[in-house]
Design an enzyme around this catalytic site. Structure first.
Site, PDB file in Angstrom:
ATOM      1  N   HIS A 100       0.827  -1.216   0.000  1.00 14.81           N
ATOM      2  CA  HIS A 100       0.000   0.000   0.000  1.00 14.81           C
ATOM      3  C   HIS A 100       0.859   1.263   0.000  1.00 14.81           C
ATOM      4  O   HIS A 100       1.920   1.327   0.618  1.00 14.81           O
ATOM      5  CB  HIS A 100      -0.987   0.001   1.174  1.00 14.81           C
ATOM      6  CG  HIS A 100      -0.376   0.185   2.534  1.00 14.81           C
ATOM      7  ND1 HIS A 100      -0.177   1.414   3.103  1.00 14.81           N
ATOM      8  CD2 HIS A 100       0.049  -0.726   3.450  1.00 14.81           C
ATOM      9  CE1 HIS A 100       0.336   1.273   4.310  1.00 14.81           C
ATOM     10  NE2 HIS A 100       0.490  -0.025   4.551  1.00 14.81           N
TER      11      HIS A 100
ATOM     12  N   ASP B  88       6.393   2.386   6.171  1.00 17.70           N
ATOM     13  CA  ASP B  88       5.144   1.637   6.109  1.00 17.70           C
ATOM     14  C   ASP B  88       4.216   2.412   5.168  1.00 17.70           C
ATOM     15  O   ASP B  88       3.655   3.435   5.553  1.00 17.70           O
ATOM     16  CB  ASP B  88       4.553   1.527   7.511  1.00 17.70           C
ATOM     17  CG  ASP B  88       3.138   1.002   7.546  1.00 17.70           C
ATOM     18  OD1 ASP B  88       2.720   0.341   6.588  1.00 17.70           O
ATOM     19  OD2 ASP B  88       2.447   1.265   8.557  1.00 17.70           O
TER      20      ASP B  88
ATOM     21  N   HIS C 165       4.595   3.683  12.723  1.00 19.01           N
ATOM     22  CA  HIS C 165       3.636   4.787  12.803  1.00 19.01           C
ATOM     23  C   HIS C 165       4.199   5.988  13.555  1.00 19.01           C
ATOM     24  O   HIS C 165       3.450   6.801  14.097  1.00 19.01           O
ATOM     25  CB  HIS C 165       2.308   4.332  13.390  1.00 19.01           C
ATOM     26  CG  HIS C 165       1.475   3.561  12.414  1.00 19.01           C
ATOM     27  ND1 HIS C 165       0.142   3.295  12.596  1.00 19.01           N
ATOM     28  CD2 HIS C 165       1.796   2.999  11.206  1.00 19.01           C
ATOM     29  CE1 HIS C 165      -0.333   2.606  11.560  1.00 19.01           C
ATOM     30  NE2 HIS C 165       0.662   2.408  10.711  1.00 19.01           N
TER      31      HIS C 165
ATOM     32  N   GLU D 287      -5.210   1.243   2.803  1.00 14.90           N
ATOM     33  CA  GLU D 287      -4.874   0.256   3.827  1.00 14.90           C
ATOM     34  C   GLU D 287      -4.916   0.834   5.228  1.00 14.90           C
ATOM     35  O   GLU D 287      -5.367   0.169   6.168  1.00 14.90           O
ATOM     36  CB  GLU D 287      -3.485  -0.333   3.541  1.00 14.90           C
ATOM     37  CG  GLU D 287      -3.152  -1.579   4.350  1.00 14.90           C
ATOM     38  CD  GLU D 287      -2.574  -1.276   5.736  1.00 14.90           C
ATOM     39  OE1 GLU D 287      -2.508  -2.215   6.558  1.00 14.90           O
ATOM     40  OE2 GLU D 287      -2.197  -0.111   5.993  1.00 14.90           O
ATOM     41  N   GLU D 288      -4.462   2.063   5.400  1.00 17.22           N
ATOM     42  CA  GLU D 288      -4.359   2.633   6.746  1.00 17.22           C
ATOM     43  C   GLU D 288      -5.716   2.855   7.400  1.00 17.22           C
ATOM     44  O   GLU D 288      -5.797   3.081   8.612  1.00 17.22           O
ATOM     45  CB  GLU D 288      -3.579   3.953   6.707  1.00 17.22           C
ATOM     46  CG  GLU D 288      -2.102   3.812   6.342  1.00 17.22           C
ATOM     47  CD  GLU D 288      -1.275   3.078   7.391  1.00 17.22           C
ATOM     48  OE1 GLU D 288      -1.828   2.698   8.445  1.00 17.22           O
ATOM     49  OE2 GLU D 288      -0.076   2.874   7.154  1.00 17.22           O
TER      50      GLU D 288
ATOM     51  N   ASP E 178       3.926  -5.922   3.615  1.00 14.12           N
ATOM     52  CA  ASP E 178       3.744  -4.755   4.478  1.00 14.12           C
ATOM     53  C   ASP E 178       4.869  -4.759   5.503  1.00 14.12           C
ATOM     54  O   ASP E 178       5.820  -5.524   5.389  1.00 14.12           O
ATOM     55  CB  ASP E 178       2.365  -4.802   5.128  1.00 14.12           C
ATOM     56  CG  ASP E 178       1.820  -3.423   5.457  1.00 14.12           C
ATOM     57  OD1 ASP E 178       2.613  -2.529   5.781  1.00 14.12           O
ATOM     58  OD2 ASP E 178       0.592  -3.238   5.398  1.00 14.12           O
TER      59      ASP E 178
END
Length: 345
Positions: free
Chosen positions: A66, A183, A318, A217-218, A238
């Protein structure tokens, strides 16, 4: 590992792409794909799909990565002209405190700013170190002469404007890559490198394979559509999460056995593990307790596939993330070994 992968990581992280505002990066990836000699299809949600025909067209594979990232939106304009935020994706305000950002207006203008606690100055606020980092206390200081709500509005900034975070991408001499949004732009770069390799070396895949660059995706529904009934196996590439009780590190490929959605397909997971052993690829098996992937989203949408999840180990996920070229190389090798392998019975 290909230097091309690193160059693509640096390029992709330089393009803002918070979930909901990914059209620019999708167009750039589409251009790369076209230059490599592939055709691509953009679905209605804005994801990009590249189909590579293989020897077997009756049984097919799908692999995802993603391109959407964490971000924010303008929640409100304060009386002093600064901005409140509403977060996009699963992270905490402390992960972005002090970060530079860009506000993207609906009319195409951009403004820079800094994300700060309202009570930042220790010379003014006694509670600067203890006050809650939340939507009430965190704000954006815009790099413009504005001291009122009306002055900020005259800049063209409105509620709902997207906010992206400065990636600050850096590659160290000893192979570490530090950046926001590794990510999952690391994985997108890995897939691009593989697509480049099979085109240049004229490699024929054993099965027709769909490369799905997802863009939601998030927020939980990337890669859950456009799944043909011919697709038997679904691999999400991922990040691997690092922390207490985790086995994942920055030097191996992480193979997820379970996340918040439940266990991944046992036989497919064992095949991936065996490929690592056979090809001397450093790997770690791991559980991600607070995690969901494109593959788990596909399962929730009812896809009848065997699903798996692998990725490079990412520290401080994140937040301001880091990985190592060793982990990227291991992930590249497993992706290639898997896509050139036979399906399990």
């Amino acid at each position: 590992m290909s230097n091309q992968t690193i160059e693509w990581i640096k390029y992709l992280t330089s393009i803002p792409s918070p979930t909901g505002n990914t059209s620019e990066i999708i167009k750039n990836i589409e251009r790369i794909i076209s230059n490599l000699g592939y055709e691509s299809f953009e679905n209605n949600k804005g994801s990009l799909i590249i189909t590579v025909k293989g020897k077997n067209h009756k049984k097919q594979r799908l692999v995802t990565a993603h391109v959407d990232t964490l971000g924010a939106m303008v929640r409100a304009i304060n009386p002093d002209g600064r901005l409140k935020m509403d977060l996009i994706g699963g992270f905490r305000y402390n992960a972005i405190e002090g970060e530079y950002c860009t506000i993207h207006t609906t009319k195409g203008k951009t403004y820079t700013g800094t994300i700060l606690l309202h009570q930042t100055s220790v010379h003014v606020y006694k509670e600067a170190g203890t006050v809650q980092r939340d939507q009430t206390n965190m704000e954006i200081r815009i790099d413009e002469k504005t001291q009122s709500k009306e002055e900020t509005q005259r800049l063209g900034i409105e509620v709902g404007d997207f906010i992206s975070f400065d990636p600050r991408t850096e590659v160290t001499k000893n192979g570490f890559i530090k950046s926001r949004h590794l990510d999952d732009k690391v994985s997108v770069a890995i897939l691009l490198t593989f697509l480049k390799k099979i085109k240049e070396e004229r490699i024929e895949l054993p099965y027709t394979t769909h490369f799905f660059i997802s863009n939601n995706e998030e927020i939980g529904y990337g890669g859950n559509s456009n799944i043909s009934e011919k697709i038997v196996e679904y691999l999400a590439v991922d990040m691997g999460a690092i922390g207490d009780d985790q086995q994942t590190d920055e030097y191996s490929v992480s193979i997820c056995v379970k996340d918040s959605s439940g266990p991944y397909h046992y036989s497919l997971r064992k095949q991936l593990t065996n490929l690592c052993i056979e090809n001397t690829i450093p790997y770690r098996l791991d559980i991600y307790p607070f995690y969901g992937s494109d593959a788990s989203a596909a399962m929730k949408a009812g896809a009848d596939v065997r699903h798996a999840l692998i990725g490079a180990g990412i520290d401080a996920s994140h937040a301001y993330e880091r990985t190592h070229t060793s982990s990227i190389e291991s992930t590249e090798k497993l992706v290639e070994s898997y896509l050139l392998s036979s399906m399990i019975d």
